[in-house]
Design a protein around this motif. Structure first.
Motif: not given
Lengths: 62, 469
Positions: B259-260, B294, B375-376, B434-435, B438, B441, B445
């Motif tokens: 994950l980013k 991550a 990602d978050v 997050a997006r 999402a 996700m 996280a």
């Protein structure tokens, strides 16, 4: 630092909205108004056409 | 009777295995309500008879054919701005004394359909804004970690009730941080979903374009289980998104490898420097994600003040529009704090509102671009531990930017997760975002971080009193 609103100008805004506040409360709110002015200066800046608050019909995914 | 407090997932497993009955579980919660509610004031209305009836009904259904969902037989509570058929719904306001809705809000009906046990209606700030008020018909809720401390708000009763185990989960609403703030200060998990994911129909508005409904529970898994029952299209909500609902538990347990994580250092280091304990919690979270595999990257966005300024005008004016008639007709029925918020609506102009909408358009684009590469996002949930309840600044929405409003403004999902304790023994929190849509996700996280820490093993000390008694 932004200046706060005069008592007279504050009263005009209240009258326009049809709202009344006590004199003591008005003084407190006038002092807090300075913080509102600071935020106003942030949002009331020149912006491009793409910042238009457009509405969208039948957006994808709805 | 044991005072051990189960999570929703733990209770659901025991119920499914036939080792725990909803009736027994409900009585455990009711016993804690009897013990701690006099100090906590988490409930406006305790629906004890309804809870026992729901529990018996669930027990019979489960005996006959097994649980229909992980929420079947689980005691929950609802913030008291959520309509409940035949049950007093006050919005914590003298304006709504005697208000008994004819129908359930969509979110209340969804939890009922999932088989939950309704324990009652939970304390809020008046119409979900204004801060702790002592001039309302009901007292403000108290923090179970220290009852002289603030819970944050406005989903204050939900935060207190979940932390103290009076309910296993509850609903909050969030217009500028009202789910995540109480989650942060009460040491629980609070999820503000994407705008439009959970129906607002039947919930009193705070500010139309910023309002969200979401779960509050002890763990991220419990929030995922609740969101599963809540998400979905509702034609009764004009903002409701019509899209498929994924499995929100699917990513739990997959860890954070690959994950980013984008860190918004500017917000918690410069724009509003957080207390050392909160900074230590954030740094520990970054280290935890790094150790989990991550990738950590720095994200730059506009100052938090920019997001808060646009959010302030939008929330203030929309709130003024929602409650203008009450303000003009019976202003004396409002508490001082909420009345002052409505007065401020009169000080904002139409041009302020439109300029704030234009600024929102820019800030959504900015945040969406930043999120495209991660990602978050990670920042603080609250700048410090809970303050004394009688020292909460009256103009806290004007004075300093908060860490939560940005995600109301942009509509993107965000979650607060416990990240330790401060020098006063009170919880501190991180916030992840997050997006849009999402949530799976986001929950993955958050769960990975939660599992890497031991913060979920500690409950408020006051609960130990029951064991001693």
């Amino acid at each position: 630092m932004s200046e706060t609103i005069s008592t007279e100008a504050f009263q005009v805004l209240l009258d326009r909205a049809g709202i009344s506040v006590s004199p003591a409360n008005m003084e407190e709110m006038r002092s807090a108004y300075m913080m509102l002015q600071a935020m106003r200066e942030r949002v009331r800046q020149p912006r491009g056409y793409d910042a238009e608050p457009a509405h969208i019909f039948a957006p994808a995914g709805r | 009777m044991s005072t051990d407090i189960l999570t929703i997932s733990e209770a659901a497993a025991l119920i499914k295995a036939g080792k725990l009955s909803p009736v027994e579980l409900t009585e455990m919660c009711l016993s804690r309500v009897k013990a701690f509610e006099p100090e906590l004031h988490a409930f406006v209305t305790l629906t004890e008879d309804r809870a026992r009836a729901d529990a018996k009904k669930a027990e019979a259904q489960i005996k006959a054919s097994g649980p229909t969902s992980p929420l079947h037989g689980i005691p929950i509570g609802l913030k008291d701005i959520i309509d409940t058929k035949g049950i007093l719904t006050t919005c914590q306001s003298a304006h709504n004394i005697g208000n008994i809705p004819d129908t359930d809000a969509t979110c209340a009906a969804a939890l009922d359909a999932a088989g939950t046990v309704l324990m009652g209606k939970l304390t809020t700030h008046e119409f979900a804004d204004g801060g702790p008020s002592f001039d309302l018909p009901w007292p403000p809720s108290r923090n179970p970690w220290n009852t002289q401390r603030f819970t944050a708000g406005s989903s204050s009763g939900t935060g207190a009730a979940v932390a103290a185990g009076l309910v296993l989960g509850g609903l909050g609403t969030d217009t500028g941080g009202s789910i995540r703030g109480p989650a942060a200060l009460c040491g629980i998990v609070g999820l503000k979903p994407t705008y439009g994911l959970v129906s607002r129909a039947g919930v009193a508005p705070a500010a139309y374009s910023l309002d969200h409904i979401g779960p509050m529970a002890w763990t991220t898994e419990d929030c995922a289980l609740m969101l599963q029952a809540l998400a979905g299209h509702d034609p009764a909500d004009p903002a409701s998104a019509n899209r498929a609902v994924p499995d929100y538990t699917a990513g739990l347990g997959k860890g954070a490898k690959g994950l980013k994580v984008g860190v918004l250092s500017r917000w918690h280091e410069t724009d509003r420097p957080v207390a050392p304990a909160v900074k230590a919690g954030i740094d520990a979270a970054i280290a935890a994600y790094d150790s989990l595999g991550a990738e950590i990257v720095e994200i730059k966005l506009s100052a938090m003040h920019e997001y808060n300024a646009a959010g302030f005008f939008i929330s203030t004016v929309e709130r003024g529009a929602a409650y203008e008639r009450m303000m003009l007709k019976n202003p004396e029925k409002f508490g001082q704090r909420y009345r002052d918020r409505l007065v401020f609506a009169a000080l904002c102009t139409g041009m302020d509102y439109v300029q704030a909408l234009r600024r929102r358009r820019e800030l959504i684009a900015e945040m969406a671009a930043a999120m495209a590469g991660v990602d978050v996002l990670l920042t603080a949930g609250n700048p410090d531990e809970a303050p004394p309840i009688d020292q909460v600044p009256r103009w806290d929405n004007l004075d300093k930017p908060n860490f939560t409003m940005a995600f109301n403004l942009t509509g993107m999902p965000a979650i607060c997760v416990p990240a330790g304790f401060g020098p006063n023994g009170l919880p501190i929190s991180i916030q992840l975002a997050a997006r849009p849509f999402a949530e799976a996700m986001l929950l993955r996280a958050a769960h990975a971080f939660e599992q890497a820490t031991a913060w979920r093993d500690r409950r408020p000390d006051m609960l130990g009193l029951a064991k001693a008694a």
